[in-house]
Design an enzyme around this catalytic site. Structure first.
Site, short mmCIF file in Angstrom:
data_model
loop_
_atom_site.label_atom_id
_atom_site.label_comp_id
_atom_site.label_asym_id
_atom_site.label_seq_id
_atom_site.Cartn_x
_atom_site.Cartn_y
_atom_site.Cartn_z
CB THR A 189 -9.03 -37.62 54.99
OG1 THR A 189 -8.18 -37.64 53.83
CG2 THR A 189 -8.39 -38.40 56.12
CG ASP A 190 -13.20 -33.90 51.32
OD1 ASP A 190 -12.85 -34.16 50.15
OD2 ASP A 190 -14.29 -33.35 51.58
#
Length: 620
Positions: A331-332
């Site tokens: 994920t970011d």
């Protein structure tokens, strides 16, 4: 201890030692002796080594692998106490970190990385660290997106490589960057950024390859193969790449960025979702092993309007199912926990699921099909989910196996250390530096050149220059005179950044967002200079600019995508010829910008310059 379908039996070894006999599905013995585990033996197949290690891990040790947090270069306490990095390694069992500090001495950084690895080897299982980095070879300085080159060779931003449209040069850059990364112990590149820049106001355009999905696909293919080597297949000499931001972060509503609450929406008024997938398909074909979704939530599609990393339709159904991606999805940064970047408070970017608790957000990300949480250090949330029966340990094993396998492929289990003494001999090598500076000069785009004023062919030493945007020492060292009044000058040389509207907040201020046009006061100030002296303007395009007045009034206009002042003067004085062509349209007005669709390329009604425009000096 549960081991899925692998058969385990306690057995008394001939030596009298008690060992754990592990057999695979065919009944073959994988491991017998506690003192010589398979995962530490490079003679065994990687899949067997992964399974051997996985079966030894507690749920706490597994959970630690799922988190990828920032770490800054600095000392580790000798006794392992009182240091946050030591806590993440020793107590939270984390082994993936993003180096979030400038590199000013390659040997010092390599020594720091070796200290990290030594600390990791002192844990129960001795799982080595994988150290990642945002881009480090250009001019961006933003703790959330990239770092200036420092001691590394300095190249134009990826937009500048796109302006040259030279796949071989992109491959050369990636191979050079890989050597410099490897020298200091960086094994993961949190790039390339393959978003298509269809919304010209977006603050992240400088890291893209422009507005053309076909060109982006051609260039990032060579980028991935250069970093990973062996035609994109990971190995001991690879730096793995993380392709982002799936499924394309370009179509931001009103051009705002989804790091921030006001920019959470990604919109598709032109029904052009599929075009943004084209570079990701190319990346997968080139051997990309890791993908990162963006923060945004899709608006105007059939997908659920929640952030992409929470979105099972995006990660599992589209990326893994339809596109066939089998690698890691990270994920970011900062989807679960509220926190600070610098001094600015940043709520978790849990767009569309803000009402969920931290543990519920964690479960939703795992259910979506993501493997790792970027910018978080909360493995206790995963442990809680497993203990409460909300997420199965089998599901955790799938992601942990992917992450461990990558470490084995990179050779980290066999030798995690780097030659610190030799790092400074590789990083910033003269050949690397010269190739980067050459790319800076070549990537310049000549937008206008009235009466062929450029190049300034050997002006006399008495020629006087009025300058803005760079230090006068660069001219005085060439024995030219710099004056403080445009009326006293023979030429004006002005270096400007593309216009933007400053934002508040220590982190937010580093994003160039808002209007692409200079305000009326600045336009009037510039116009006085243009009317007084023949003026050459150099504008740094980290995104498109609305500058028709400069194009009309200045004698010549150059565009750069990251260059130092020496490169600029080399182009002005004809020591190098500009070869770049702009990688996006340059709109004529903000009304045109606001009237186009965020997801559609090349739909500016009447731009000053179209994509691909660029003049030439001809033969020098």
């Amino acid at each position: 201890m549960r081991v899925n379908s692998t058969v385990i039996a306690l057995t008394a070894l001939a030596s009298g030692c008690l060992g754990l006999a592990i057999k695979n599905h065919g009944g073959d013995l994988l491991w017998r002796d506690e003192s010589h585990p398979i995962y530490k033996d490079r003679s065994h197949p990687i899949d067997d080594r992964v399974q051997d290690l996985l079966h030894r891990m507690t749920i706490e040790e597994k959970a630690g692998q799922l988190f990828h947090a920032r770490v800054a270069e600095g000392p580790l306490d000798a006794d392992g106490e009182g240091n946050s990095t030591d806590t993440m390694i020793g107590k939270k069992h984390m082994t993936h970190f993003n180096l979030a500090s400038d590199i000013t001495n390659a040997t010092a950084t390599a020594e720091f990385v070796n200290r990290l690895q030594k600390r990791a080897l002192r844990t129960r299982l001795g799982i080595p660290v994988t150290l990642s980095s945002d881009p480090r070879h250009a001019f961006t300085e933003n703790v959330g997106t990239g770092f200036q080159a420092g001691v590394f060779s300095q190249w134009p931003e990826s937009l500048g490589l796109a302006a040259l449209r030279d796949p071989e040069l992109v491959r050369e850059f990636a191979e050079i960057a890989k050597e410099e990364y490897l020298a200091v112990g960086l094994r993961a590149a949190l790039h390339p950024q393959v978003d298509i820049s269809t919304e010209p106001r977006w603050a992240r355009i400088s890291g893209t390859w422009g507005e053309n999905s076909t060109l982006t696909s051609e260039l990032i293919t060579q980028y991935i193969k250069g970093f990973q080597g062996n035609e994109g297949k990971l190995g001991h000499d690879s730096v793995k790449t993380v392709t982002k931001h799936f499924p394309g972060g370009g179509p931001m509503e009103n051009g705002e960025d989804s790091h921030f609450v006001y920019g959470k929406n990604q919109t598709y008024p032109g029904d052009n979702f599929d075009e943004h997938l084209i570079p990701f398909k190319a990346a997968i074909a080139a051997g990309a092993t890791e993908m990162m979704p963006y923060y945004s939530r899709p608006i105007g599609t059939n997908y659920e309007a929640i952030g992409f990393s929470f979105n099972k339709e995006i990660v599992t159904d589209l990326l893994r199912g339809e596109l066939g991606f089998e690698g890691i999805v990270v994920t970011d940064w900062g989807l679960v926990t509220d926190g600070h970047i610098g001094t600015q408070y940043m709520p978790a970017r849990a767009w569309g699921v803000e009402a969920l608790s931290e543990v519920e957000r964690t479960a939703k990300i795992l259910d979506a099909g993501c493997d790792q949480f970027g910018g978080e250090e909360r493995p206790e949330l995963v442990v809680q989910l497993v203990h409460e029966g909300l997420i199965s340990e089998e599901r955790i094993d799938v992601s942990v196996a992917r992450l461990l396998k990558e470490k084995f492929i990179l050779g980290l289990f066999d030798n995690p250390f780097v030659d610190a003494a030799g790092a400074n001999k590789i990083v910033g090598k003269e050949h690397f530096v010269q190739r980067g500076r050459d790319a800076q000069r070549r990537s310049y785009t000549l937008l206008t050149n009235k009466q062929n004023i450029l190049p300034l062919a050997e002006p006399s030493r008495s020629t006087k220059f009025y300058i803005e945007g760079f230090d006068r020492a660069f001219l005085t060292e060439r024995n030219y005179t710099v004056v403080s009044n445009p009326g006293d000058a023979d030429f004006a040389l002005l270096r400007y950044n593309a216009p933007y509207e400053p934002r508040n907040g220590s982190f937010e201020a580093s994003f160039h967002a808002g209007s692409l046009a200079f305000n009326a006061t600045e336009k009037a100030r510039q116009a006085k200079i243009f009317s007084t002296v023949p003026t050459i303007v150099d504008i740094a395009l980290d995104r498109p600019a609305v500058i028709p007045e400069i194009v009309e009034q200045a004698q010549a206009v150059l565009a750069n995508y990251g260059s130092d002042s020496e490169a600029f003067l080399d182009v002005v004085f004809g020591e190098s010829s500009p070869e770049g062509r702009i990688p996006f349209d340059l709109p004529r007005s903000m009304e045109e910008v606001e009237g186009q669709s965020e997801d559609v390329p090349f739909d500016t009604r009447n731009p000053v310059f179209r994509y691909g425009h660029g003049l030439s000096y001809g033969r020098l």
